[in-house]
Write an enzyme that holds these catalytic residues in place. Sequence first.
Site, PDB file in Angstrom:
ATOM      1  CG  HIS A 104      -3.535  -3.441   2.986  1.00 18.20           C
ATOM      2  ND1 HIS A 104      -2.431  -3.014   3.689  1.00 18.20           N
ATOM      3  CD2 HIS A 104      -4.226  -2.331   2.651  1.00 18.20           C
ATOM      4  CE1 HIS A 104      -2.464  -1.695   3.795  1.00 18.20           C
ATOM      5  NE2 HIS A 104      -3.540  -1.253   3.162  1.00 18.20           N
ATOM      6  CB  CYS A 155      -0.980  -0.018   1.167  1.00 13.64           C
ATOM      7  SG  CYS A 155      -2.420   0.995   0.818  1.00 13.64           S
ATOM      8  CD  GLU A 158      -1.109  -6.228   4.739  1.00 13.68           C
ATOM      9  OE1 GLU A 158      -0.737  -6.512   3.576  1.00 13.68           O
ATOM     10  OE2 GLU A 158      -1.312  -5.055   5.122  1.00 13.68           O
TER      11      GLU A 158
HETATM   12  N1  GLN Z   1      -1.850   6.768   2.995  1.00 13.90           N
HETATM   13  C1  GLN Z   1      -1.969   6.049   1.763  1.00 13.90           C
HETATM   14  C2  GLN Z   1      -3.327   6.267   1.116  1.00 13.90           C
HETATM   15  O1  GLN Z   1      -4.281   6.644   1.781  1.00 13.90           O
HETATM   16  C3  GLN Z   1      -1.696   4.571   1.953  1.00 13.90           C
HETATM   17  C4  GLN Z   1      -2.681   3.901   2.842  1.00 13.90           C
HETATM   18  C5  GLN Z   1      -2.219   2.560   3.360  1.00 13.90           C
HETATM   19  O2  GLN Z   1      -1.033   2.243   3.340  1.00 13.90           O
HETATM   20  N2  GLN Z   1      -3.142   1.764   3.847  1.00 13.90           N
HETATM   21  O3  GLN Z   1      -3.492   6.055  -0.051  1.00 13.90           O
END
Ligand code: GLN
Length: 539
Positions: free
Chosen positions: A516, A387, A518
């Site tokens: 994600h 992410c 995970e």
């Molecule tokens: N802050 C970033 C976004 O909002 C990544 C979010 C995250 O890593 N879950 O796109």
Amino acid sequence: MAHYIFVAGGVMSSVGKGAATASIARILQDKGFSVSAVKIDPYINVDAGTMNPIEHGETFVTDDGTECDQDLGNYERFLNIDLSTENSITTGRVYQSVIQRERNLEFNGRCVEVVPDIPNEVIRRIERVAKKDKLDFVVIEIGGTVGEYQNLLFLEAARMMKLKYPKKVLFALVTYLPTIKTIGEMKTKPTQTSSRLLNESGIQADFILGRASVPLDEPRKRKISTFCSVDIKDVISAPDTDSIYKIPLNFETEGLGERILKKLKLRTKKKGGEDWKKLIKRIDDKNKKDIRIGIVGKYFESGGFSLTDSYISVIEAIKHSAWANNRNPVIEWISAETIEKDKNAVSILKNYDGIIVPGGFGSRGTEGKIKAIEYCRKNKIPFLGLCLGMQLAVIEFARNVCNIKDATSTEFEPSTKSPLIDLMEEQKEVMKNHKYGATMRLGSWDCEIKKGTISSRAYKQNSISERHRHRYEFNNKYLDLLTSKGLVIGGVNPKKNLVEIIELKDHPFFIAVQFHPELKSRPLNPHPLFKEFIKIAGK
Ligand code: GLN
């Protein structure tokens, strides 16, 4: 008709109620029953999406995009099933729907009251879970500790449910038995008090799960039995374990599963649990070679406890894949801010078999993470970005390979001239109107994998679906430039044409994903990307 087991906690928080709930569910599943689990959180927040990870720990996300407590992650990992919004109940959500139903005149004009209407709504929600999948069992974890004000209405719901289904409802109380060092004796009094507090809510525990550093002995069990009115066979010893995945086996050694079935006049449907036992064998195999994975993140300064809680799914995913690759996971924390401040700190990364830059919000520590990514790229250290980790990998590539020196994300610099990572139009609208709750790009989104990539080697299929939780995206304006310089797009969301995976060639393993992975890793079903990452890192 479904059976319901409520799990409440006594003495103090953090005694492993969630793991106990997941383990009870698992042993019933291994006896051939269809089982799901529900978490009730006493907070007023409608969901966990708006909460600070330091305070709340990781926000887990289900396929349908529900942002919920990390306990749901444990339920999914233990049961190897996908949960959804129904499995997460909060005070906020309960009140929201009762008030909405009142506005819709669904109570036929009568006075709507805290009791019984709030507990009734809780019951309605629990029954809905059972009905939806025609389940044999729903195991319900009541957040908080008995005796506090916050969860009273949930205990009231549990009590009313017993009244409604006297032969189908059981209660388990998870307590803690401290051992005072100087005296050297394990004390049962706090457990006795907790059991009484539960009685005050009109509930008698059927089981007491006694958490302690060591197993409960016979005299302790007898005391609890006598003073808490629980058969001694139903006082279950729940000592500390080196892996939470061992808890179901410990419960079974104590005979918990059979005792549950006996009370409900049920019989084992089908003997199972072999794969779980094999998993524990793999975990315990002392011949496994170590694999050292470094996680470059923030939130460290508030202490190790909140940190591990903030990244729990990442940690579990590493473990699952390490065990599947016959490796012993050694996971270490590397402070992004230290790398940012100290010029030489980044070279510590060469001590690891692989590096992960996980998700996150805000700009703190991001420059350190970018340095870490650059180091992994140049020194061919296996790298997995998650992410925010992908967004920073894109920025690093743009700055250091494509020479866009001021490349950044509009999350960190809203008026930047080089927004490699940017908000989509609909997100701009959301942010302008301060509509922050449940408005990120959430839940499962499809992704088409490009042939011949590391991704396709790992996934072994062309179409996948992965869970998201973010607002910002790869800015397609820069797509041609970055790919012409060697960035590989491993996967794209077909509907919105969003970049979901980036990779590098000429590197043993450099891959970063907008989602994600995970969140979908399970001990019996490790995630393919983590598996491939550990495999290559192990070389
Ligand atoms: N802050 C970033 C976004 O909002 C990544 C979010 C995250 O890593 N879950 O796109």
